[in-house]
Design an enzyme around this catalytic site. Structure first.
Site, short mmCIF file in Angstrom:
data_model
loop_
_atom_site.label_atom_id
_atom_site.label_comp_id
_atom_site.label_asym_id
_atom_site.label_seq_id
_atom_site.Cartn_x
_atom_site.Cartn_y
_atom_site.Cartn_z
N SER A 29 -30.72 -76.52 43.64
CA SER A 29 -29.59 -75.94 42.93
C SER A 29 -28.98 -74.76 43.67
O SER A 29 -29.70 -73.91 44.19
CB SER A 29 -30.01 -75.47 41.54
OG SER A 29 -29.80 -76.48 40.60
N HIS A 48 -28.23 -70.30 36.91
CA HIS A 48 -29.59 -70.49 36.40
C HIS A 48 -30.66 -70.21 37.46
O HIS A 48 -31.82 -70.04 37.13
CB HIS A 48 -29.76 -71.91 35.81
CG HIS A 48 -29.76 -73.01 36.82
ND1 HIS A 48 -28.66 -73.82 37.05
CD2 HIS A 48 -30.73 -73.47 37.65
CE1 HIS A 48 -28.95 -74.72 37.98
NE2 HIS A 48 -30.21 -74.53 38.35
N ASP A 78 -22.00 -72.06 35.41
CA ASP A 78 -23.28 -72.03 36.12
C ASP A 78 -23.11 -71.54 37.56
O ASP A 78 -23.65 -72.12 38.51
CB ASP A 78 -23.93 -73.42 36.12
CG ASP A 78 -25.42 -73.34 36.45
OD1 ASP A 78 -25.97 -72.22 36.46
OD2 ASP A 78 -26.03 -74.41 36.71
#
Length: 321
Positions: free
Chosen positions: A249, A130, A171
């Site tokens: 992230s 993402h 992810d």
């Protein structure tokens, strides 16, 4: 013999003469020593009665602090800062309403930021899907990826990153940067197989664009299930209370030995608030180790089913301004 002292007392003293007293003998060295010893004892007793000052921190705390400092110094050069740049398309505005641009890239707009870590000496960078998903877009908006690394002297430099593989179901994504192998510091890869709740862990990343930020915590839970960008559940996720915020992230979650045990990916938020509750998640490194070689070689992994996204989880990836 007895009359002489008596007569001496009865006879008057001669006029205008005062008796002379013999000079007092000088104090003996033994009495001086006794007085000095007494004074020393009094001083010792006073010092003993006074409260002793408390040290600023215990010795074991000094050891722990030095260990964490050394851990960060050794692990942080492997962590990279990722910028998603928009070359053309709709304007991206920050929280203040002002458009953020990267002057070094000819005024390209910064759409988001994230983290990652050096996988190997060939220049492969592991991050969350993402964080770089728009690089795999339909081409209607041209995105570029700028990766900031750190050299051996601690100076930051940047290279363009190319997306070579991604797995939305887990992810995960892999970027490639063109850097000489001797300038790269690949991360130490550990295992998530033997993790225990309560053991220390550390997150390194770039929350809100603040490069190389360290947060500390413990493994709060194991075997958690979180949704992926594709909607498929990621099973076996690591739960931690080490702070993970927007921009974290893709960065590594490491153990006390500096080994990567997970990839920071999401934080649990109260619906509609956007505020982290301190319940954060990382993809276990054993899952990453299985997926990344396929992403490097084939550009994709074996894996995809689609389901609806859960609104309760917020990726900690792109820090939208």
């Amino acid at each position: 013999m007895a009359l002489r002292p008596l007569l001496h007392l009865l006879l008057p003293s001669p006029p205008h003469r005062s008796p002379t007293l013999p000079p007092s003998p000088p104090p003996s060295s033994s009495s001086t020593t006794r007085r000095t010893a007494s004074a020393a004892l009094l001083l010792f007793a006073a010092a003993a009665a006074a409260p002793s000052p408390r040290p600023a921190r215990a010795a074991d705390e000094d050891v722990d602090e030095a260990r964490v400092v050394r851990l960060f110094q050794e692990a942080s050069p492997s962590v990279v800062f990722i910028k998603d740049l928009v070359i053309s398309g709709p304007q991206v505005r920050g929280a203040s309403g002002e458009e953020e641009v990267d002057e070094d890239e000819g005024g390209a707009k910064v759409e988001g930021t994230g983290s990652g870590f050096v996988w190997d000496s060939a220049g492969h960078i592991v991050t969350n899907y993402h964080v770089v998903a728009k690089l795999a877009g339909d081409g209607s908006v041209f995105h570029r990826c700028k990766v900031f690394l750190e050299d051996s002297s601690g100076r930051s430099y940047s290279k363009e990153g190319s997306l070579i593989g991604c797995d939305p179901a887990y992810d995960l994504a892999v970027l490639k940067v063109d850097v000489d192998s001797d300038k790269l510091r690949p991360a130490l890869i550990g295992t998530s197989r033997d993790l225990r709740v309560g053991q220390s862990c550390f997150a390194i990343g770039n929350p809100y664009g603040y490069e190389h930020t360290l947060t500390t915590g413990v493994v709060s839970g194991l075997g958690r299930e979180i949704p992926s960008p594709s909607g498929r559940a990621i099973r076996g996720a690591i739960q931690t209370d080490a702070a993970i915020n927007a921009g974290n992230s893709g960065g590594p979650l490491i153990d006390s030995y500096g080994h990567v045990i997970g990839v920071n990916t999401a934080t649990f938020t109260r619906k509609g608030s956007g505020i982290s509750s301190g319940v954060n998640f990382a993809i276990p490194i054993d899952t990453v180790v299985q997926s990344v070689p396929n992403l490097i070689v084939y550009g994709t992994s074996v894996s995809n089913s689609h389901a609806g996204n859960s609104p309760r989880f917020q990726s900690a990836g792109n820090n939208r301004h």
